[in-house]
Write an enzyme that holds these catalytic residues in place. Structure first.
Site, PDB file in Angstrom:
ATOM      1  N   CYS A   6       0.824  -1.214   0.000  1.00 33.49           N
ATOM      2  CA  CYS A   6       0.000   0.000   0.000  1.00 33.49           C
ATOM      3  C   CYS A   6       0.854   1.258   0.000  1.00 33.49           C
ATOM      4  O   CYS A   6       0.622   2.178  -0.782  1.00 33.49           O
ATOM      5  CB  CYS A   6      -0.933  -0.013   1.203  1.00 33.49           C
ATOM      6  SG  CYS A   6      -2.001   1.438   1.291  1.00 33.49           S
ATOM      7  N   CYS A  11      -1.744   1.734  -2.881  1.00 31.76           N
ATOM      8  CA  CYS A  11      -2.718   2.829  -2.733  1.00 31.76           C
ATOM      9  C   CYS A  11      -2.122   4.213  -2.615  1.00 31.76           C
ATOM     10  O   CYS A  11      -2.641   5.158  -3.210  1.00 31.76           O
ATOM     11  CB  CYS A  11      -3.632   2.556  -1.539  1.00 31.76           C
ATOM     12  SG  CYS A  11      -3.227   1.182  -0.484  1.00 31.76           S
ATOM     13  N   LYS A  14      -0.334   5.352  -5.942  1.00 37.08           N
ATOM     14  CA  LYS A  14      -1.388   5.370  -6.960  1.00 37.08           C
ATOM     15  C   LYS A  14      -2.268   6.604  -6.809  1.00 37.08           C
ATOM     16  O   LYS A  14      -2.589   7.272  -7.796  1.00 37.08           O
ATOM     17  CB  LYS A  14      -2.235   4.110  -6.841  1.00 37.08           C
ATOM     18  CG  LYS A  14      -3.485   4.111  -7.710  1.00 37.08           C
ATOM     19  CD  LYS A  14      -4.454   3.052  -7.260  1.00 37.08           C
ATOM     20  CE  LYS A  14      -5.097   3.427  -5.929  1.00 37.08           C
ATOM     21  NZ  LYS A  14      -5.987   2.356  -5.431  1.00 37.08           N
ATOM     22  N   TYR A  39      -9.981  -3.201 -10.359  1.00 41.07           N
ATOM     23  CA  TYR A  39      -9.865  -1.773 -10.040  1.00 41.07           C
ATOM     24  C   TYR A  39      -8.487  -1.220 -10.368  1.00 41.07           C
ATOM     25  O   TYR A  39      -8.363  -0.069 -10.787  1.00 41.07           O
ATOM     26  CB  TYR A  39     -10.248  -1.507  -8.586  1.00 41.07           C
ATOM     27  CG  TYR A  39      -9.296  -2.039  -7.548  1.00 41.07           C
ATOM     28  CD1 TYR A  39      -8.293  -1.244  -7.033  1.00 41.07           C
ATOM     29  CD2 TYR A  39      -9.422  -3.339  -7.059  1.00 41.07           C
ATOM     30  CE1 TYR A  39      -7.415  -1.717  -6.075  1.00 41.07           C
ATOM     31  CE2 TYR A  39      -8.556  -3.824  -6.096  1.00 41.07           C
ATOM     32  CZ  TYR A  39      -7.546  -3.013  -5.609  1.00 41.07           C
ATOM     33  OH  TYR A  39      -6.676  -3.489  -4.672  1.00 41.07           O
ATOM     34  N   GLU A  92      -8.020   1.979 -12.814  1.00 41.17           N
ATOM     35  CA  GLU A  92      -7.361   3.164 -12.268  1.00 41.17           C
ATOM     36  C   GLU A  92      -6.163   3.575 -13.109  1.00 41.17           C
ATOM     37  O   GLU A  92      -5.981   4.756 -13.422  1.00 41.17           O
ATOM     38  CB  GLU A  92      -6.921   2.884 -10.826  1.00 41.17           C
ATOM     39  CG  GLU A  92      -8.086   2.812  -9.853  1.00 41.17           C
ATOM     40  CD  GLU A  92      -7.692   2.279  -8.485  1.00 41.17           C
ATOM     41  OE1 GLU A  92      -8.417   2.557  -7.514  1.00 41.17           O
ATOM     42  OE2 GLU A  92      -6.664   1.584  -8.376  1.00 41.17           O
ATOM     43  N   HIS A 127     -26.328  22.026   1.110  1.00 37.26           N
ATOM     44  CA  HIS A 127     -26.556  22.574  -0.233  1.00 37.26           C
ATOM     45  C   HIS A 127     -25.588  23.732  -0.520  1.00 37.26           C
ATOM     46  O   HIS A 127     -25.301  24.536   0.357  1.00 37.26           O
ATOM     47  CB  HIS A 127     -28.007  23.093  -0.312  1.00 37.26           C
ATOM     48  CG  HIS A 127     -28.387  23.572  -1.667  1.00 37.26           C
ATOM     49  ND1 HIS A 127     -28.604  22.700  -2.722  1.00 37.26           N
ATOM     50  CD2 HIS A 127     -28.568  24.823  -2.151  1.00 37.26           C
ATOM     51  CE1 HIS A 127     -28.916  23.404  -3.794  1.00 37.26           C
ATOM     52  NE2 HIS A 127     -28.904  24.704  -3.469  1.00 37.26           N
ATOM     53  N   GLU A 134     -25.824  15.712  -1.199  1.00 36.81           N
ATOM     54  CA  GLU A 134     -27.192  15.916  -0.715  1.00 36.81           C
ATOM     55  C   GLU A 134     -28.202  15.105  -1.518  1.00 36.81           C
ATOM     56  O   GLU A 134     -29.325  14.857  -1.051  1.00 36.81           O
ATOM     57  CB  GLU A 134     -27.566  17.392  -0.741  1.00 36.81           C
ATOM     58  CG  GLU A 134     -27.733  17.973  -2.118  1.00 36.81           C
ATOM     59  CD  GLU A 134     -28.178  19.441  -2.083  1.00 36.81           C
ATOM     60  OE1 GLU A 134     -29.096  19.759  -1.309  1.00 36.81           O
ATOM     61  OE2 GLU A 134     -27.588  20.240  -2.836  1.00 36.81           O
TER      62      GLU A 134
END
Length: 451
Positions: free
Chosen positions: A43, A48, A51, A177, A181, A436, A441
């Site tokens: 990682c 991760c 990346k 993935y 990616e 908002h 939302e």
């Protein structure tokens, strides 16, 4: 005199191993730890963290284009690969130093070298044998690249972070993935990019609508998607470029071909034949709910047991193991409702069940979904769209799954994962007042299920 050199010997200084070792040492446990390659694990070094840095870097080209609609004249831009590569490496080296200091300061005896199990209570590193009451295997996973004619010319996720030159043309092979990616990374940084996958749609296991929507959006980002295809052989040409011969009879030239065709448990040369151990067909070490192997003194956690290949899962497994062994607890890792993100462009964030799985398990499933153009893109000129989906058990009103494709999807879904873990119903979402104007939302304003 102690019977063993260590109470616990950890093989592998990745996420799970480091967490387990540090926690145990803090409890007064005598911990030894061996690592021969990546301090901090996949990682931190080739996964991760770098990346995500590359994803950030690759997105600037799009931001420059979007800026014009907001009145910014960015001008001609250019990308310098060595700058990104080397700055990333400096950051990884900084993190390596932090990991080393954390381990040493916590009291862990960190040993540089490849560890090999010599017996139920002994480990050999660089010719020296250490004894331990318990051994923990936390060696993670390793990229799998199939063997075929010319496969020696391809790279994996181990090498992609250190390329000497950035390719003008790149091919990524795979449908998981990592493949999706890196197709986005290559394209965003300026490479002519193709993604080749043998199946009819990438990201198997994800919600089908999420897969299809993502494919549409990724194709907008200058990634050529070639589904139902594969590479039969790779030919290296006289100019150093590579020519991929595909199963559909066509050829495709590239400067770099990256295989992201899965990861396998990293169990090579660990001395597993020196102990009683059960392994799955792919080499994964078989453990029970307490992470015990068939050898009573040997335990395993993380990707090497091939349950859920995610860094936070390895951390949770490491913590549970140490609490159970040294703090008198009986903790089990809850693998339900694990949120995850795919840092393709746009991002995917997901938690809970897909629609397909929901309909398998529940009789009456309501589906709420929304597709819209993010507020930013109303004047950026980009035609990127965002997709949101919620699955609800009509009989109990329980929210079964929430999925998003769009900017910051991972950040948004992390919060929603807490709600689902707490058992949130659709009524809870409906009674929540939104922030908002945000994309998030939308998850508390979807009132009517689709027919």
């Amino acid at each position: 005199m102690a019977e063993f050199d260590f109470d616990l010997f950890v093989i592998g200084a990745g996420s799970g191993g480091v967490r387990a070792g540090r926690m145990a040492a803090a409890m007064g446990v005598r911990v030894g730890m061996a690592e021969d390659r990546y301090l901090g694990g996949t990682c931190v070094n080739v996964g991760c963290v770098p990346k995500k840095l590359f994803v950030y870097g690759s997105h600037f080209s799009e931001e420059f284009e979007n800026a014009a609609g907001f009145g910014w004249n960015v001008g001609k831009s250019s990308f310098d690969w060595p700058t990104l590569r080397d700055n990333k490496t400096k950051e990884i080296e900084r993190l390596n130093g932090i990991y080393r200091n954390m381990l040493v300061n916590s009291g862990v005896n960190l040993i540089d070298g490849r560890a090999k199990i010599a017996g139920p209570n002994s480990v050999e590193v660089a010719g020296k044998v250490y004894t331990a009451e318990r051994i923990l295997i936390a060696t993670g996973g390793w990229p799998y690249v199939p063997e075929f004619e010319g496969s020696e010319h391809v790279i994996s996720s181990n090498e992609v972070f250190y390329l000497d030159e950035f390719p003008k043309r790149a091919i990524v092979v795979g449908g998981g993935y990592i493949a999706v990616e890196f197709a986005g990374i290559f394209a965003g940084l300026g490479a002519e990019t193709s993604l080749i996958y043998r199946g009819d749609m990438f990201l198997r296991g994800f919600d089908q609508e999420v897969r299809e929507f993502t494919a549409e959006e990724v194709a907008k980002k200058n990634v050529s998607l070639r589904f139902n295809n594969n590479i039969e052989k790779i030919e290296k040409l006289s100019d150093g470029s590579l020519l991929a011969h595909l199963t559909d009879g066509s050829t495709l030239a590239a400067d770099t071909i990256m295989y992201a065709t899965g990861r396998v448990p990293n169990v090579m040369d660990l001395g597993l034949d020196n102990i009683k151990l059960e392994q799955a067909d792919n080499g994964a070490i078989v453990v029970n709910d307490q992470f015990e192997t068939a050898e009573p003194s040997v335990y395993a956690i993380g990707d090497v047991i091939d349950r859920v290949q995610l860094t936070p899962v390895a951390l949770a497994e490491g913590m549970a193991l140490v609490r159970n062994l040294y703090d008198g607890q009986n903790q089990q890792v809850d693998y339900d409702l694990i949120a995850t993100a795919v840092f393709c462009q746009p991002n995917i964030g997901t938690v809970g069940l897909s629609e397909e799985k929901s309909r398998e398990l529940y009789t009456n499933v309501d589906v709420y979904k929304s597709t819209f153009r993010a507020m930013k893109h109303t004047i950026s000129g980009s035609d990127e769209k965002t997709f949101m989906k919620m699955l609800v058990d009509r009989d109990s009103d329980k929210v079964l799954g929430v999925h998003m494709v769009g900017p910051d999807a991972g950040e948004i879904i992390q919060g929603i994962a807490v709600a689902l873990k707490a058992g949130a119903t659709k009524a809870v979402f409906d009674s929540t007042i939104g922030i908002h104007p945000t994309a998030a939302e939308e998850f508390v304003t979807m009132r009517e299920p689709v027919s």
